[in-house]
Design an enzyme around this catalytic site. Structure first.
Site, PDB file in Angstrom:
ATOM      1  CE  LYS B 192      -1.928   2.703   3.009  1.00 57.63           C
ATOM      2  NZ  LYS B 192      -1.816   3.968   2.277  1.00 57.63           N
ATOM      3  N   GLY B 245       6.686   4.823   8.382  1.00 59.37           N
ATOM      4  CA  GLY B 245       5.848   6.007   8.514  1.00 59.37           C
ATOM      5  C   GLY B 245       6.030   6.620   9.883  1.00 59.37           C
ATOM      6  CB  SER B 246       4.005   9.021  11.750  1.00 59.87           C
ATOM      7  OG  SER B 246       2.770   8.364  11.933  1.00 59.87           O
ATOM      8  CB  THR B 247       6.321   7.311  16.246  1.00 60.37           C
ATOM      9  OG1 THR B 247       7.693   7.323  15.829  1.00 60.37           O
ATOM     10  CG2 THR B 247       6.220   6.560  17.559  1.00 60.37           C
ATOM     11  CB  VAL B 249       0.660   5.589  11.443  1.00 60.77           C
ATOM     12  CG1 VAL B 249       0.036   4.504  10.582  1.00 60.77           C
ATOM     13  CG2 VAL B 249      -0.075   6.901  11.252  1.00 60.77           C
ATOM     14  N   GLY B 250       2.604   3.803  13.375  1.00 61.82           N
ATOM     15  CA  GLY B 250       3.295   2.545  13.661  1.00 61.82           C
ATOM     16  C   GLY B 250       2.667   1.829  14.839  1.00 61.82           C
ATOM     17  CD  GLU B 268      12.702   3.786   8.416  1.00 62.45           C
ATOM     18  OE1 GLU B 268      12.582   4.743   9.204  1.00 62.45           O
ATOM     19  OE2 GLU B 268      12.824   3.903   7.190  1.00 62.45           O
ATOM     20  CB  CYS B 290      24.101  20.812  10.188  1.00 61.31           C
ATOM     21  SG  CYS B 290      24.000  22.346   9.303  1.00 61.31           S
ATOM     22  CD  GLU B 387       9.595  12.107  11.858  1.00 57.17           C
ATOM     23  OE1 GLU B 387      10.606  11.592  11.396  1.00 57.17           O
ATOM     24  OE2 GLU B 387       8.509  11.523  11.933  1.00 57.17           O
TER      25      GLU B 387
END
Lengths: 542, 489
Positions: B192, B245-247, B249-250, B268, B290, B387
Site C-alpha cells: 500500500k 511512517g510515523s510513530t 501510525v506505527g 521504520e 547539518c 518530528e
C-alpha cells in the site's frame, strides 16, 4: 633451480580433475531414459567411429592474454593443441614460459596495486561480472563448440549444461561482490575491533583440462568478486576456450591486467607461477602428485597460501533397500560422465551382497547402451579421452584389472582405430587391494565391489588416501545419517550424485586437497583477514 | 533565499503521461470494488493530476487472496533462489530503462527534485533490486552443534504473505527497500503506497509483470491508511506487516497486528536525529551535513562561527519548482504537511526560540516553506522533541561530550545521528554512546545497499537494507533428528 628441476621431473603433465557443475535436470529421467531408448542399437559402443564432424566454430584466439592484449610468447614458441577425436592439429597456441608469467604477473600487480579493480565498489565489480554472464549466454553455442573440439566432451553436455553453468556461476559470484562482511568482534578490554576482509592480491590459478570453463569459473569468479587480479594458466590440452571467454570478459568491462591468461605447460609456466615471488596466492586443480609439487614450490618461494583441488577415488555405497534401478543409473552416470574424467568420479561402487548380482547385470545392460561417438553428433553420451597419454594409461589399467583377477563384465578395449575412444568398461568381483580399486584411473572404467554390513563398508570406503566425494543409496534414514557423518569426504551425495550447485562447497579431505570452491566458503580462498583494534575512551558498552 | 515557486515544469520538460491509476491485483489493473477513487495532487500548485482507485477492505481481501494463492501454490517460493534472482535482475534492468519516466512521475506526485530523482532515487531503486537479486541464492541455514546424539540444522523459510505499507517521502526507494528483500526471500506481497504518492508504485507493478514476476506475487493497493492500511494490518491471512511512517501510525499497525493474528511486524518510524558538531570539526563539512539534521548540537568553541556560516549559506538556497535543475528545495508534499510545518514554526516562536532565518511560507500557491533555522532552542520545546518533517532546524549549543551524549539521547527516537569531528576517540565514543540505528561520522544520509537502516527505541524495529533486511521476511525452522554412531560430536 632446484625447484625448477623438481617441477620438470614430476609436473610432466598437469592431468587434472574435477567435475562439472550440472543442473539437476541432467539427472532427469527424461534425459536418461529418453536418450537411451531413443537411440538405435547400431550407434552404441560397438560402432566404429565415423568421419569427424566439422566443428561449427573458428579458432580466433591462440595468443597469450596479458594486460588486456593478445600477444605472442616472449620466446615466439608455440605448441599444438589436438583434436581428441583424431589426434590431429586444431591450432598452434603461443607457449608461455617463465618470461611470459613474469610479464603477466607485472600486469596483474599493476592492476591490483594501482587499480581500478580492487578500488571499485563491490557493486561495480558485480555489474561487470553480470555483464560477462550475459555475454556468455549470448555466445553459448560458439563457446560450447570450442570446448567440445578441444576437449572431446559431448557438445550437448557443453552447450546445455556446462556453458549455462559457467554463466550461472559468474552470476552467483557477482552477487557476493557487494556482500563480503567481516565481523565486529567483542574485546575483553575497552577496544573497538573491526575485522576487514581484503583481497589478497595477485592470484595464480592453474586449471585442468577435464572441465576447462567450469574450472575457470570456480577459480576466476570468487577471485574477481573479492577484488583480486589473476594470472591463469590453462591446461596445455585445452587452452582455447579460456582465451575466448576472457576476451568476452574484457568486452564486459573488465579492466586490463585484471585477468591474464597464459597457455603452456606445467613444468615451465605452471612452475613459474607456483614459485613466483610476487604472486600472493595460488589455486590449483589437478592430480595429487602435481598438487604436492605446487605446494612445495609455494613453500620454497614466498609461502603463498595454496588451495588444492586434487584427485579422488570416491566410493558409492548401494544398500540393499535402495531403489536399484535409480542407483544403477546414477552410479553409471557418476563414473562414465565426461568420459570418466572427473576427479569425483564414483570409481569404487560398493554394492550390498543381497543386490550385488542384480546391480552388476543392470549396470552391464546400461553400459552396453551407452552411446559413444563423435561428440558433435546429437545423442552421443561419450566422446574420446583427452589425449594419447590418458588413453594408453586407461588401457593399461584395464589390463591390470584383468591380470589381477577381476571379472571383466563388459568393454575393455578401444573403439575404432583413430582418436582416443574407449569402450565403457565394467569390472565386477573387484577387491580392495587391486590397483584398479586404489588408483585414480580417470577413464570409463567402473569397479563394482561387494559388501555385507554398514561398519565394514564405512571402513573400506575410508581406506584410501583420497577424500573428495562419496555417494550413498538407501531409503533408511538412520543408515543415511550414519554414512553422512562417517564418510571422510568433502561431499556426500545421498540418493543422488554429481549435484553441483553454485552455493554448494566442493573440495577434499585428506590428499584430495584443501580449501573449498563454490559457495561462500570459496571467498575465503581469496580474502585476507585484517583485524583493526583501537582503544575506546569511556564507551557506553563493551 | 530565492523563490522560484509557481514556474511551470522547468526547462520545457514534458510532464509524464499517467498510465496507471487502478489497483494492481493478481497481475491485472482493476478498479476498486467500491468503484471509488481519490485525487492525487501536484504539490507545486495543488492541482489534481489523476484520479486513483481507492482501495479498501474488500480490495485488500482480494490482493491477499491472490498473494496467498501465489505463495501456497505458485511458482515463486518454489523457484530456486537463482531463478528468482534472474527475474529480479530483469526487473532492475526495466527500472533502469524507464528511469526518466519514473523520475518525472515521482517529481509530479511527490514534489521531489527531478534531477535528484533521476540521479539518486531511481538509481537507488534499481541498485537495491540488483543487490537482492544477488542475495536470493545466498540465504543460508546452519547445521548445528547439539549436545545429544542428534543432527540438527536450521532452514530459513519465506514467511509467507507480506503487507508493506510505505510513506510518501521517498516513494520509489521505500517501495524497493521493502519489496526487493521480500521477493528475494520468496515471499508474496501486497504494497500500500501512501495516498499522496501512488504513481510510481503502480508503474513499478507494471514493470514487475513485464519482468516475468508471476501474477499474485506483487500486488499494489492504493488507498488510505485508515481503510486499506488498517485492513492489511489486521488481516488474518497476512503473515507479516512491514511499515514505514510515523510513530503514531506505527503504534496502530502493531496494535492491529496484536489484535488479529499476531503477525510479525517491523516498523521504520520517525526520528529526531541529532547531529553533533565538535569544536575540532571541519566547519564547511559541518555546514553540509547539518542540513539533514533536525537537532544540531554545536560545541561552544565554534558555535558563533557556525551560526554565521549557516545563515549565510541559507541565502543561496533556492526554493522552487522541483523540475528546475538548479533548485535545492521543492514544495512540501501536501497541504496538510505544509500547514503542520508552519504550525510548528509558530510554536517555536511562541516558546521563545529565535528565528535565525526563514520562518514562513514561500510564494502564493503550492506548498513551499522557507528553510527555517531556530537558535536558542531548549530540549523541552516542542520543536526539539517532535518530528516536524519539514525544512526546520533547531540549533543548540553544548560544552562537553558527556553533555552532548546525554542531550542527544534525550529523545524517544533513535533512528540516526551525525557526528562531525576529526578526533578518533571522540568519534568512537560517540558512535557507541548514541542510541540510534545508524551513525554517520563526517558524512550524512549515506544510504548503501549493504548497510542496514532502522531504529532504536520508538523509531521502530527491524532493519531495511543489507542482508539484515532478509531476516524480516524469513522464519527460522530448526530440524532435529537422532544420529547413531557418529564419529564426531
Amino acid at each position: 633451480m632446484a625447484a625448477r628441476r623438481l617441477a620438470c621431473s614430476l609436473l610432466s603433465r598437469s592431468r587434472a580433475a574435477c567435475s562439472p557443475s550440472l543442473s539437476r535436470s541432467v539427472f532427469g529421467g527424461d534425459r536418461i531414459h529418453g536418450s537411451a531408448s531413443g537411440v538405435p542399437r547400431g550407434l552404441t559402443t560397438a560402432t566404429a567411429i565415423e568421419e569427424p564432424i566439422q566443428p561449427p566454430v573458428q579458432v580466433n584466439h591462440t595468443q597469450l592474454l596479458i594486460n588486456g592484449q593478445f600477444v605472442d610468447s616472449a620466446s615466439g614458441r608455440t605448441f599444438p593443441t589436438l583434436d581428441p577425436r583424431t589426434g590431429e592439429l586444431i591450432a598452434h597456441v603461443a607457449e608461455g614460459d617463465v618470461e611470459d608469467v613474469n610479464r603477466a604477473v607485472i600486469a596483474a600487480r599493476k592492476a591490483f596495486d594501482g587499480g581500478p579493480w580492487p578500488k571499485m565498489t563491490g557493486y561495480q565489480r558485480s555489474c561487470i561480472l553480470y555483464r560477462f554472464a550475459d555475454l556468455i549466454e549470448k555466445h553459448n553455442d560458439e563457446i560450447a563448440a570450442l570446448e567440445t573440439w578441444d576437449n572431446g566432451k559431448p557438445y550437448e553436455q557443453a552447450a546445455k549444461a556446462e556453458i549455462p553453468t559457467l554463466a550461472r556461476l559468474m552470476r552467483y559470484y557477482a552477487g557476493w561482490a557487494d556482500k563480503i562482511h567481516g565481523l565486529i568482534v567483542p574485546a575483553d578490554s575497552p577496544h573497538h575491533v573491526q575485522v576487514l576482509h581484503e583481497p589478497i592480491g595477485v592470484a595464480g590459478q592453474i586449471i585442468p583440462w577435464n572441465f576447462p570453463l567450469l574450472m575457470f569459473a570456480w577459480k576466476v569468479g570468487p577471485a574477481l568478486a573479492c577484488g583480486n587480479t589473476i594470472v591463469l594458466k590453462t591446461a596445455e590440452q585445452t587452452p582455447l576456450s579460456a582465451l575466448l571467454v576472457s576476451k568476452l570478459f574484457h568486452e564486459a568491462g573488465l579492466p586490463d591486467g585484471v585477468l591474464n591468461v597464459i597457455s603452456g605447460f606445467g613444468p615451465t609456466a605452471g612452475a613459474a607461477l607456483a614459485s613466483h615471488m610476487d604472486v600472493d596466492k595460488l589455486a590449483f586443480t589437478g592430480s595429487t602428485d602435481t598438487g604436492k609439487i605446487v605446494l612445495e614450490l609455494a613453500a620454497r618461494s614466498n609461502l603463498k597460501p595454496v588451495t588444492l583441488e586434487l584427485g579422488g577415488k570416491s566410493p558409492i555405497i548401494v544398500m540393499d533397500d535402495a531403489d536399484i534401478d535409480q542407483a544403477v543409473e546414477v552410479a553409471h552416470f557418476a563414473l562414465f560422465f565426461n568420459q570418466g574424467q572427473c576427479c569425483c568420479a564414483g570409481s569404487r561402487t560398493f554394492v550390498h551382497e543381497r543386490v550385488y548380482d542384480e546391480f552388476v547385470e543392470k549396470s552391464k545392460a546400461r553400459a552396453l547402451k551407452r552411446v559413444v561417438g563423435d561428440p558433435f553428433r546429437k545423442g552421443v553420451e561419450q566422446g574420446p579421452q583427452i589425449d594419447e597419454e590418458q588413453f594408453s594409461k586407461i588401457l593399461h589399467y584395464i589390463k591390470s584389472g584383468v591380470d589381477s583377477g577381476a571379472t571383466l563384465v563388459t568393454g575393455g578395449d578401444r573403439i575404432g582405430s583413430k582418436g582416443y575412444y574407449i569402450q565403457p568398461t565394467i569390472f565386477s568381483d573387484v577387491e580392495d587391494e587391486m590397483k584398479i580399486a586404489k588408483e585414480e584411473i580417470f577413464g570409463p572404467v567402473q569397479s563394482i565391489l561387494k559388501f555385507k554390513d554398514v561398519n565394514e563398508v564405512i571402513q573400506r570406503a575410508n581406506t584410501t588416501r583420497y577424500g573428495l566425494a562419496a555417494g550413498v543409496f538407501t531409503h533408511n534414514l538412520n543408515a543415511a545419517n550414519t554414512f553422512m557423518r562417517a564418510l571422510r569426504a568433502g561431499t556426500v551425495w545421498i540418493n543422488c550424485y554429481d549435484v553441483f550447485d553454485a552455493a554448494i562447497p566442493f573440495g577434499g579431505y585428506k590428499m584430495s586437497g584443501n580449501g573449498r570452491e563454490k559457495g561462500i566458503d570459496s571467498l575465503k580462498n581469496y580474502l585476507q583477514v585484517k583485524a583493526v583494534v583501537t582503544p575506546l575512551k569511556n564507551p557506553a558498552w563493551l | 533565499m530565492a523563490s522560484e515557486a509557481n514556474s511551470s515544469a522547468g526547462d520545457g520538460l514534458k510532464l509524464p503521461e499517467i498510465k496507471f491509476t487502478k489497483l494492481f491485483i493478481d497481475g491485472c489493473f482493476v478498479d476498486a470494488v467500491s468503484g471509488k477513487t481519490f485525487e492525487s495532487r501536484d504539490p507545486r500548485n495543488g492541482e489534481v493530476i489523476a484520479n486513483i482507485a481507492a482501495g479498501d477492505k474488500e480490495d485488500v481481501d482480494l490482493a491477499v487472496k491472490a498473494a496467498r494463492e501465489a505463495f501456497d501454490h505458485g511458482k515463486w517460493p518454489r523457484m530456486s533462489g537463482s531463478e528468482r534472482g534472474r527475474i529480479m535482475m530483469k526487473y532492475a534492468d526495466l527500472i533502469e530503462q524507464h528511469a526518466e519516466e519514473l523520475a518525472a512521475l515521482e517529481c509530479l506526485d511527490a514534489g521531489k527534485l527531478f534531477s535528484v530523482n533521476k540521479t539518486k532515487d531511481v538509481p537507488v531503486a534499481w541498485n537495491v533490486v540488483r543487490y537482492y537479486a544477488g542475495a536470493a541464492d545466498k540465504i543460508h541455514g546452519e547445521t548445528l552443534k547439539l549436545s545429544g546424539e542428534f543432527q540438527g540444522y536450521t532452514l530459513r523459510e519465506p514467511i509467507g504473505v507480506v503487507g508493506h505499507i510505505i510513506p510518501w517521502n521517498f516513494p520509489i526507494i521505500m517501495f524497493f527497500f521493502k519489496v526487493a528483500p521480500a521477493l528475494a526471500a520468496g515471499c508474496t506481497m501486497l504494497v500500500k503506497p501512501a495516498e499522496q504518492t501512488p504513481l510510481t508504485a503502480l508503474y513499478c507493478a507494471h514493470l514487475a509483470k513485464q519482468a516475468g514476476l508471476p501474477d499474485g506475487v506483487l500486488n499494489v493497493v492504493t488507498g488510505f491508511g485508515a481503510t486499506a492500511g488498517a485492513a492489511i494490518a489486521s488481516h488474518m491471512d497476512v503473515d507479516k506487516v512491514s511499515f514505514t511512517g510515523s510513530t503514531e501510525v506505527g503504534r496502530l499497525v502493531m496494535e492491529a497486528a496484536a489484535r488479529s493474528n499476531l503477525k510479525s511486524v517491523s516498523l521504520e518510524l520517525g526520528g529526531k536525529s541529532p547531529v553533533i558538531i565538535c569544536d575540532d570539526a571541519d566547519i564547511d563539512m559541518a555546514g553540509e551535513i547539518c542540513v539533514a539534521g533536525s537537532r544540531v548540537y554545536v560545541q561552544e568553541g565554534i558555535y558563533d562561527e557556525f551560526v554565521r556560516k549557516i545563515a549565510e549559506s541559507c541565502k543561496s538556497w533556492i526554493v522552487g519548482d522541483p523540475f528546475c535543475p538548479h533548485v535545492h528545495q521543492g514544495p512540501q508534499v501536501d497541504r496538510k504537511q505544509f500547514e503542520k510545518v508552519l504550525r510548528y514554526i509558530d510554536h517555536g516562536k511562541r516558546e521563545g526560540a529565535t528565528i535565525l532565518t526563514g520562518g514562513k511560507a514561500c510564494g502564493e500557491t503550492g506548498f513551499y516553506v522557507e528553510p527555517t533555522i531556530f537558535t536558542d532552542v531548549k530540549e523541552n520545546m516542542l520543536i526539539a522533541q517532535d518530528e516536524i518533517f519539514g525544512p526546520v532546524m533547531s540549533l543548540m549549543k553544548f560544552k562537553t561530550i558527556e553533555e552532548a551524549i546525554e542531550r542527544a539521547n534525550d529523545t524517544r527516537y533513535g533512528l540516526a545521528a551525525g557526528i562531525v569531528t576529526k578526533d578518533i576517540n571522540r568519534a568512537n565514543r560517540l558512535s557507541r554512546s548514541i542510541r540510534a540505528g545508524i551513525i554517520w561520522i563526517n558524512c550524512y544520509l549515506e544510504f548503501e545497499n549493504d548497510c542496514p537502516f532502522g531504529g532504536y527505541k520508538m523509531s521502530g524495529f527491524g532493519r531495511d537494507n543489507g542482508m539484515h533486511a532478509l531476516e524480516k521476511y524469513l522464519q527460522v525452522k530448526s530440524v532435529v533428528i537422532p544420529i547413531y554412531g557418529s564419529p564426531w560430536r
